[in-house]
Enzyme design. Structure first.
Site, PDB file in Angstrom:
ATOM      1  N   GLU A 452      -6.742 -73.963  71.938  1.00  0.00           N
ATOM      2  CA  GLU A 452      -5.414 -73.348  71.958  1.00  0.00           C
ATOM      3  C   GLU A 452      -4.390 -74.361  72.446  1.00  0.00           C
ATOM      4  O   GLU A 452      -4.614 -75.048  73.441  1.00  0.00           O
ATOM      5  CB  GLU A 452      -5.397 -72.121  72.871  1.00  0.00           C
ATOM      6  CG  GLU A 452      -6.348 -71.015  72.431  1.00  0.00           C
ATOM      7  CD  GLU A 452      -6.301 -69.808  73.358  1.00  0.00           C
ATOM      8  OE1 GLU A 452      -5.296 -69.674  74.091  1.00  0.00           O
ATOM      9  OE2 GLU A 452      -7.263 -69.015  73.353  1.00  0.00           O
ATOM     10  N   GLU A 463      -3.552 -65.744  83.458  1.00  0.00           N
ATOM     11  CA  GLU A 463      -4.382 -65.082  82.450  1.00  0.00           C
ATOM     12  C   GLU A 463      -5.859 -65.370  82.706  1.00  0.00           C
ATOM     13  O   GLU A 463      -6.715 -64.488  82.554  1.00  0.00           O
ATOM     14  CB  GLU A 463      -3.982 -65.561  81.048  1.00  0.00           C
ATOM     15  CG  GLU A 463      -4.715 -64.809  79.939  1.00  0.00           C
ATOM     16  CD  GLU A 463      -4.344 -65.300  78.556  1.00  0.00           C
ATOM     17  OE1 GLU A 463      -4.802 -64.672  77.586  1.00  0.00           O
ATOM     18  OE2 GLU A 463      -3.608 -66.305  78.443  1.00  0.00           O
ATOM     19  N   HIS A 742       4.076 -58.791  78.739  1.00  0.00           N
ATOM     20  CA  HIS A 742       3.347 -60.063  78.847  1.00  0.00           C
ATOM     21  C   HIS A 742       2.999 -60.232  80.325  1.00  0.00           C
ATOM     22  O   HIS A 742       3.801 -60.749  81.114  1.00  0.00           O
ATOM     23  CB  HIS A 742       4.209 -61.220  78.354  1.00  0.00           C
ATOM     24  CG  HIS A 742       4.612 -61.110  76.914  1.00  0.00           C
ATOM     25  ND1 HIS A 742       3.698 -61.115  75.886  1.00  0.00           N
ATOM     26  CD2 HIS A 742       5.832 -60.961  76.322  1.00  0.00           C
ATOM     27  CE1 HIS A 742       4.327 -60.993  74.728  1.00  0.00           C
ATOM     28  NE2 HIS A 742       5.628 -60.891  74.970  1.00  0.00           N
TER      29      HIS A 742
END
Length: 776
Positions: A452, A463, A742
């Site tokens: 990524e 995260e 988010h």
């Protein structure tokens, strides 16, 4: 005990106060011990016991000035404002005789409820002047007659000396009351006299203060009697000491109480815990205000120069330590531990305090870190963060030096703990990376997900924490058991060959504290108590870790149903042996197999009876919370401390560690509204006004769901809502869509809903039906 100039051994954490010079070497002070008294030659705090020749005359002249000062007629109606001239020139009281000191320290735990040593004979007390009823009648008569003479005479006599105080307030002047359980003081009478005092004319209030001064000037020929302790106990409750004009007298009272031997402190502590919540809190607030105003005086000219009264704050801190110990002895506590916080200390140089404590321990120079209960969690977080930053910088610098010394090109990546993990193998990759990079744990954390693109500006790190915690705590993973009754996770007691994953969870918690990340973990308070047992990893690897004293209250926070059953066993009035037919043996299911464990040698052959049921319950609780999961928790403990290896942990209570890891449960949505940032919206836009009208009107459970939906946790960082960096962004989509969050950036994407009703409906659906990163 630490020698002057030496850093205290991490294995012997500096507890509440300084260790006495007479203390036997090798004896480790404990966190909840009463504060020992500093020796006369031990730096700034030595002012408690030190006095110079010629000081008495100066203080006596001050007293005579007070007694001769005539009260202006116009001031008689202002009883609360007291003026004392020449206050800056007041010096210390005469020193306490050195032969008063104990030759050997007494442990608080070693003292029985009635002191084994024979008590000193109490002197014959004067005849009790008035009863409480007599005093109250005199006060009532003043309202009609305006004649204060009877009341004035009472105060003049009562506060003239320690014996007179005892004569007035002792429940029975012929009884000794030499036990810790009963001070022998008529508390209601004391309260009535002090409540009335502030409403008397100023000359009566001055009379009381002159009496207090005379009592404090008394020369002590030997150890204090219990009557002396009673007098200190009564004088400390005087509400006149709320006024800064009385602080010189208050300081000398505090110094004498602080300089008492530990056996006397033991009595005072147990008497303090019998005070009402209101009176106890008043004592604490008065002492905190005294410290704050000495540090930051509104009128500096009111006080002597700081150089002449350097012992003021140490004395007040010692007396606060006695009150803190008393509060910890009572369950439930008289006041919250947060009521001892002094927010004024947030504005001093905390790192200087910390380094003083690190360098000199408890034996040489005063530091507020000797009394961590007065330092707020916000201030402690600053100390831990800066200590962490200094360790990060130090380790990064060493890596740079090593690279250069080997003639290798420096690389910026060497300054960070770089984690490269695959989403499909998150736990195993994280474990491998942390094991391989064990030496880099104290560097700044940066996370990369393999395959990524993107730089970690904080979002990827958060995260990683959220996803990893979610996987590890999943019931199918088998490491932790979720207890629905208590809404918390607890360690699985299943035996296995490798406990490295428990170490990984400990490292995760340590990294979260180190990198100021709030985790959505629900451990019971007992976990954090075990995590600080001891607060610094012992140098001897054979020393047990993570073992702490546990009670049925600790079990109730994890397994409330089982705790209720054990409580019923303890209170059962029938024949326990015949009706329960139990032995000192417990059974646990492990992978479908029932296994038995003896709580003591030969436990399967020892019946539980009315006589031994307390022992059975205690052993059972200890087995469940300590012994059955020792290896799991030890791995977890070492993982956490491999990152957070800092003496700053000694400053923390278990509750404070939980707040650092998980955040605070106290929500302030108005504070969140004030600190929210906007992208595509202005705070005056109609949609935003609708949003806050709806959110501020939500019940607490929906507010928590909103916070969890947008940030991944329903708790607040130590620094408050402002530390969330919460953002609302405009989502240019159909108003039929639900809000989107988010969590890695604490960001809520909100479509421009046209009505408050529509916004409320969509928001409730969104926050109530999203799995998010929750654990259960």
């Amino acid at each position: 005990m630490s020698e002057p100039g030496r850093v205290p051994s991490p294995a012997a954490p500096p507890a509440v106060a300084a260790a006495a010079p007479e203390e036997k070497k090798g004896k480790e002070p404990e966190r909840e011990k009463l504060p020992p008294i500093v020796s006369a030659g031990a730096g700034a705090t030595a002012g408690l016991d030190r006095g110079a020749k010629g000081q008495i005359s100066t203080f006596s002249s001050f007293i005579s000035t007070v007694s001769q000062k005539k009260e202006a007629p116009e001031n008689r109606s202002s009883p609360t404002h007291l003026v004392f001239p020449n206050i800056k020139n007041v010096r210390d009281l005469p020193p306490i005789c050195l032969d008063v000191r104990q030759k050997q320290r007494l442990s608080i735990d070693a003292l029985s409820s009635e002191m084994k040593a024979s008590a000193l004979p109490e002197p014959t007390l004067p005849i009790q002047p008035k009863t409480m009823k007599d005093f109250q009648e005199d006060v009532e008569k003043v309202k009609s007659s305006g004649d204060w003479k009877a009341v004035h005479d009472f105060y003049l006599t009562t506060f003239d000396s320690f014996p007179e105080l005892n004569a007035a307030f002792k429940k029975d002047t012929t009884a000794s009351f030499n036990t810790i359980e009963d001070s022998g003081i008529n508390a209601k009478f004391v309260n009535a006299v002090y409540d009335a005092l502030l409403n008397t004319p100023q000359d009566i209030q001055k009379t009381v203060l002159k009496g207090v001064i005379n009592s404090l000037l008394r020369e002590w020929k030997g150890p204090r009697t219990k009557d002396d302790l009673r007098a200190y106990f009564i004088l400390l409750q005087n509400p006149q000491f709320n006024n800064t004009s009385t602080y010189v007298i208050y300081a000398h009272l505090l110094r004498q109480i602080a300089a008492l031997v530990e056996a006397d402190h033991h009595f005072l502590v147990h008497w303090f815990k019998k005070l009402s919540q209101k009176r106890f809190k008043q004592l604490v607030e008065r002492l905190l205000q005294f410290i704050s105003l000495r540090l930051f005086p509104a009128k500096p000219e009111e006080f002597p120069p700081i150089a002449k009264c350097s012992w003021w704050i140490p004395s007040a801190s010692k007396v606060l330590a006695l009150l803190n110990t008393a509060n910890n002895l009572v369950h439930p506590h008289l006041i919250s531990y947060t009521d001892f916080y002094n927010s004024t200390l947030d504005h001093i140089d905390l790192m200087e305090e910390y380094h003083t404590w690190q360098s000199f321990g408890n034996s040489h120079r005063f530091s507020f870190c000797q009394y961590p209960f007065v330092i707020s969690i916000a201030a402690k977080k600053i100390i831990i963060q800066r200590d962490s930053e200094q360790q990060m910088i130090s380790i990064a610098r060493q890596s740079l030096v090593d690279k250069v010394s080997r003639r290798q090109r420096p690389d910026m990546n060497m300054l960070f703990l770089n984690m490269k993990v695959r989403r499909t193998h998150l736990v195993s990759d994280s474990l491998d990376e942390l094991t391989r990079k064990r030496a880099d744990l104290k560097k700044k954390l940066k996370v990369t997900f393999v395959g990524e693109a993107g730089l970690d500006m904080g979002g990827l790190t958060k995260e990683w924490f959220l996803l990893l915690i979610r996987q590890i705590f999943h019931p199918d993973y088998g490491m932790f058991t979720y207890h629905k009754d208590s809404h918390c996770h607890w360690f699985s007691s299943f035996k296995c060959d490798n406990y490295s994953e428990f170490r990984l969870v400990g490292i995760l918690m340590g990294l979260a504290v180190y990198n100021s990340i709030t985790l959505d973990i629900r451990f019971p308070p007992c976990c954090y108590k075990k995590l600080l047992s001891p607060p610094v990893v012992p140098s001897d690897q054979n020393t047990p870790v993570g073992i702490c004293s546990v009670t049925i209250d600790d079990l109730c926070q994890i397994m409330p149903e089982l705790a209720r059953g054990l409580s019923e066993l303890l209170s059962y009035e029938g024949n326990v042996e015949e009706d329960f037919y139990s032995t000192f043996q417990v059974f646990q299911e492990e992978f479908g197999i029932i296994k038995s464990y003896n709580l003591k040698p030969g436990g399967d052959k020892i019946s539980v009876t009315n006589q031994n049921r307390k022992e059975y319950v205690q052993l059972y609780i200890d087995f469940l919370l300590n012994k059955s999961l020792y290896k799991q928790f030890a791995a977890f403990y070492y993982g956490f401390h491999s990152v957070c290896a800092s003496n700053a942990l000694m400053l923390l209570r278990p509750e404070e560690v939980e707040i650092l890891v998980c955040g605070s449960p106290e929500l302030d949505m108005h504070a969140l509204q004030r600190s929210t940032q906007y992208e595509g919206y202005a705070k005056t836009d109609l949609t935003i006004r609708y949003f806050w009208d709806v959110v501020l009107g939500f019940p607490l459970d929906l507010q928590k769901k909103l916070l969890h939906f947008t940030t991944g946790s329903d708790r607040v960082p130590v620094g408050g809502m402002a530390d969330l960096n919460f953002k609302i962004s405009k989502n240019e989509t159909s108003t039929n869509w639900l809000p989107v969050a988010h969590t890695c950036f604490n960001q809520l994407c909100l479509p421009p809903y046209k009505s408050k009703k529509d916004l409320k409906q969509k928001l409730i659906i969104g926050i109530s039906n999203s799995e998010g990163f929750g654990l259960e």
